[in-house]
Write an enzyme that holds these catalytic residues in place. Structure first.
Site, PDB file in Angstrom:
ATOM      1  N   ASP A 455      33.594  70.697 -34.511  1.00 47.49           N
ATOM      2  CA  ASP A 455      33.443  69.313 -34.964  1.00 47.49           C
ATOM      3  C   ASP A 455      31.963  68.995 -35.226  1.00 47.49           C
ATOM      4  OD1 ASP A 455      34.149  66.692 -35.510  1.00 47.49           O
ATOM      5  OD2 ASP A 455      35.096  66.309 -33.572  1.00 47.49           O
ATOM      6  N   ASP A 523      40.877  61.827 -39.539  1.00 50.97           N
ATOM      7  CA  ASP A 523      41.357  61.275 -38.268  1.00 50.97           C
ATOM      8  C   ASP A 523      42.492  60.289 -38.491  1.00 50.97           C
ATOM      9  OD1 ASP A 523      39.723  62.738 -36.652  1.00 50.97           O
ATOM     10  OD2 ASP A 523      38.225  61.172 -36.358  1.00 50.97           O
TER      11      ASP A 523
HETATM   12  C1  DGJ Z   1      36.534  63.731 -34.341  1.00 54.03           C
HETATM   13  C2  DGJ Z   1      37.704  64.589 -34.730  1.00 54.03           C
HETATM   14  O1  DGJ Z   1      38.029  64.375 -36.061  1.00 54.03           O
HETATM   15  C3  DGJ Z   1      38.878  64.276 -33.817  1.00 54.03           C
HETATM   16  O2  DGJ Z   1      40.004  65.009 -34.205  1.00 54.03           O
HETATM   17  C4  DGJ Z   1      38.491  64.573 -32.399  1.00 54.03           C
HETATM   18  O3  DGJ Z   1      38.270  65.956 -32.254  1.00 54.03           O
HETATM   19  C5  DGJ Z   1      37.256  63.781 -32.026  1.00 54.03           C
HETATM   20  N1  DGJ Z   1      36.196  63.979 -32.961  1.00 54.03           N
HETATM   21  C6  DGJ Z   1      36.778  64.154 -30.646  1.00 54.03           C
HETATM   22  O4  DGJ Z   1      35.603  63.541 -30.320  1.00 54.03           O
END
Ligand code: DGJ
Length: 721
Positions: A455, A523
């Protein structure tokens, strides 16, 4: 004798280079002023002997000069420059002389040298058998010695592209934001310079380095489309210039405006690939061309099934511990998940987003014996074990920051901008790159990690290095360090898979996909919103790279309630995952989910490796049709988010089917004529009401004579034969 021309040819007498792909020709010619100039990009049948292009030097009209293959900011050039240099004496711009070429193995290299200064450039082109994608990049070298001083490079694009003159060109591109990535826009191109860019140090949620140009009339099935994609995961810029007399060119590469690189004697700068694809048959064929290219030339392991994963983020947020994760793993395994991913919150003091980032040791209160017991439990259930990391970042409240406050991007005279309470590590520093690599290598080894979800939740700020003679190099060095670490990890751990993520789909491009298996798309897991996001994503990227989860209802992002089946049918159009709180799903929901996971596993080869056709039917129905490359098997996923009175029963034409073949619905046994399915359409029999969806699987019926189809009666959909 074959009449297929060689893939790459160069005629030294005329200075004419031609690249030939199955459905396109590309030509350039060395102009009278020594600069390579664009001649042609389009259908083979449109390519005839073309006159030598004018250069600004031999034409009194600027508009008569042929476009540069990379505009060098010299002479009578007033459009966007792809190369901007400044020599030690203050003079700007390159004036080329052609120094030679090489053409072999599908690769063409055009050599150029400045007529006065110690600067050379190589314009590179590459084509691959069976593909219409042309890859281009540039190499720039300081050929002098210390006495010449450094050369300032204010812009070094990978390539400039030129479309034929179109009466009213239209620009397709992707825009968005967090939770709304990959929104497709088709806009009339103004007579102006249109800049698509990211200044964020990551590819960005807000714009993507892909575009398509057409004459305003192309559709999914018809029309000429010229599209390009940049393989770079940091800042980038593409400037599209439509001039008043009808020419459209675009120049693009890494970095945004205002950055300067310092080229020292003997150094070479090279650019990321900026690839182009001409399609004579609409946006759908253009996307399939890109999908094939990404599978054949970009993805590290295109033929490996992307596993059905379970990810705990939406279920538990930061509240992770061994017992709860084991419970979720049990439930996920029961549904048929093949990979369990432990997301954020497992390390350091990470009980929220304010602390702990950078301290990559399991939080003792949550995992008293480390991660190994969870990994072993997950493996014992027959699943692979995945782990979330965000290795480029640090919370100020962390042991890493307390030990190495100088490792973050910062300027001592400026406030440090914290986003999501975090700062960015400067991976361009070798010691930081080494630390990140060693940390990840240790985590993977010690915990039997099969999958990293990598990430990156914030862009760069305060970037640059005070006192460094080449302070802006960190923008490229950072991205290259990320690439190197991923490449090393994959090489050293051959079973390891990596999922790209940047706060959702903030870093998805051909550069990151060359070392990852799939990308977290957004997300936003609301299935209605996802239909639009997935539509945009599919313009360039194949379905196997598009991670798509089924989560809880109502959706946490939008508050919208949708049926489980609809959520599945939308997510089944990509690399299916599960992301809900399974402990709250009813027994009926768990049973239905297990059935739908099994259905996905049946169609997975088609979704992940077949050809995708995007469809839009009457009454707000959209669909994707995935077809096996040999046309024998088909899966159609159709969705109708909202009901419109009087439209519910309209059939959906499937134009990609063979009109001479017959097809059987694998679930109902009903047979159809291909011609009727192509032209009249398939009756989807969608249930009444909003959020209606269906999966239809068709198989081509073998012919009695051993061919593909059986002659004889078959039911035509909707009574049509
Ligand atoms: C952003 C990601 O897109 C989510 O799926 C998740 O992993 C969060 N970060 C965790 O902080």
């Amino acid at each position: 004798m074959s009449d297929t021309p060689p893939a790459v040819s160069f005629d030294p007498a005329r200075g004419l280079a031609v690249l030939a792909t199955p459905r396109s020709r590309y030509a350039l010619r060395i102009g009278a002023d020594g600069s390579p100039r664009h001649l042609y990009w389009g259908a083979p049948e449109g390519f005839t002997e073309l006159p030598a292009p004018h250069s600004p030097a031999d034409s009194s009209f600027e508009s008569e000069a042929a476009a540069d293959e990379l505009a060098p900011q010299s002479g009578a050039r007033f459009g966007p420059a792809g190369l901007q240099v400044q020599f030690a004496d203050g003079v700007r711009g390159a004036q080329w002389r052609f120094t030679g070429h090489t053409a072999s193995g599908g690769e063409l290299r055009i050599g150029l040298a400045d007529r006065h200064y110690p600067l050379s450039a190589t314009l590179c082109y590459r084509v691959h058998p069976g593909s219409d994608v042309i890859e281009r990049w540039t190499e720039l070298t300081h050929t002098g010695g210390p006495e010449d001083g450094p050369i300032g490079v204010d812009r070094l694009d990978s390539a400039a592209w030129t479309a034929p003159r179109l009466a009213d060109p239209r620009l397709s591109h992707l825009v968005g934001g967090w939770n709304s990535e990959f929104q497709l826009r088709r806009d009339r191109l103004p007579v102006a310079e249109t800049v698509l860019t990211s200044r964020r140090g990551i590819t960005s949620h807000h714009a993507g380095p892909w575009l398509a140009l057409d004459d305003g009339t192309a559709t999914e099935e018809h029309g000429e489309v010229w599209s390009t994609a940049l393989a770079w995961s940091g800042s980038w810029r593409i400037t599209v210039h439509r001039d008043p007399v009808g020419r459209t060119t675009w120049t693009g590469g890494s970095g945004h405006e205002g950055l300067r690189r310092i080229l020292r004697p003997g150094e070479t700068l090279d650019t990321p690939v900026f690839a182009g694809l001409y399609s004579p048959a609409g946006f759908g064929a253009a996307s399939r061309g890109w999908h094939d290219h990404i599978r054949a030339r970009v993805l590290p392991e295109p033929d490996r099934d992307r596993p059905v994963l379970y990810n705990s983020w939406e279920a538990t947020g930061f509240e992770v511990d061994q017992a709860a994760q084991c419970r979720l793993a049990d439930l996920a395994a029961g549904l048929g998940a093949e990979l369990f991913v432990l997301d954020d919150g497992w390390f350091g003091a990470r009980t929220g987003d304010h602390a702990g980032l950078g301290d990559w040791t399991p939080r003792p209160a949550a995992f008293p014996h480390g991660l190994r017991p969870l990994a072993d439990h997950v493996h014992g259930l027959g699943m692979a074990f995945g782990l979330w990391v965000e290795p480029e970042m640090v919370n100020r409240d962390s042991d890493l920051y307390r030990t190495h406050p100088d490792w973050v991007l910062h300027a001592p005279t400026r406030d440090a901008t914290e986003l999501r309470n975090q700062l960015m590590l400067d991976l361009g520093r070798p010691e930081v790159e080494a630390w990140v690599h060693n940390t990840l290598d240790g985590l993977v080894t010690d915990n039997a990690v099969d999958w990293l979800k990598w990430d990156a939740n914030r862009p760069f700020t305060e970037a640059g290095r005070v006192g460094d003679p080449d302070p802006d190099r960190l923008w490229t060095d950072h991205t290259r360090a990320v690439y190197r670490i991923m490449d090393r990890l994959r090489a050293d751990h051959p079973g390891l898979r990596i999922e790209a993520c940047a706060g959702g789909g903030g870093r998805v491009d051909l550069g990151i996909l060359a070392r990852t298996d799939q990308a977290w798309t957004s997300d936003n897991t609301d299935p209605v919103d996802r239909i639009g996001i997935q539509h945009g994503f599919s313009q360039l990227f194949p379905a196997q790279t598009m991670a798509a989860w089924v989560t809880d209802s109502p959706n946490p992002a939008t508050g919208r309630a949708t049926p489980l089946r609809f959520r599945f049918h939308v997510a089944m159009a990509g690399a299916l995952g599960l992301g809900g709180d399974l402990t709250r799903w009813s027994a009926e929901e768990l049973t239905e989910a297990a059935e739908l996971v099994a259905r996905y596993q049946q169609i997975r080869p088609l979704i992940q490796r077949g050809h995708q056709h995007r469809l839009a039917g009457p009454g707000g129905v959209t669909a994707v049709h995935h077809a096996a490359h040999d046309g024998s098997e088909h899966a159609v996923l159709a969705w109708r988010p909202t009901t419109r009175f009087g439209h519910a029963g309209a059939p959906l034409p499937l134009p990609a089917l063979d009109g001479d073949a017959r097809y059987r619905d694998l679930d109902t046994g009903q047979e159809y004529s291909g011609a009727a399915l192509r032209h009249h359409g398939l009756d989807l029999r969608l249930p009444a009401g909003d959020h209606a969806s269906r999966l239809i699987r068709l198989t081509r019926v073998p012919r009695a004579d051993g061919g593909a189809t059986t002659p004889g009666a078959a039911t035509a959909p909707g009574g049509c034969s």
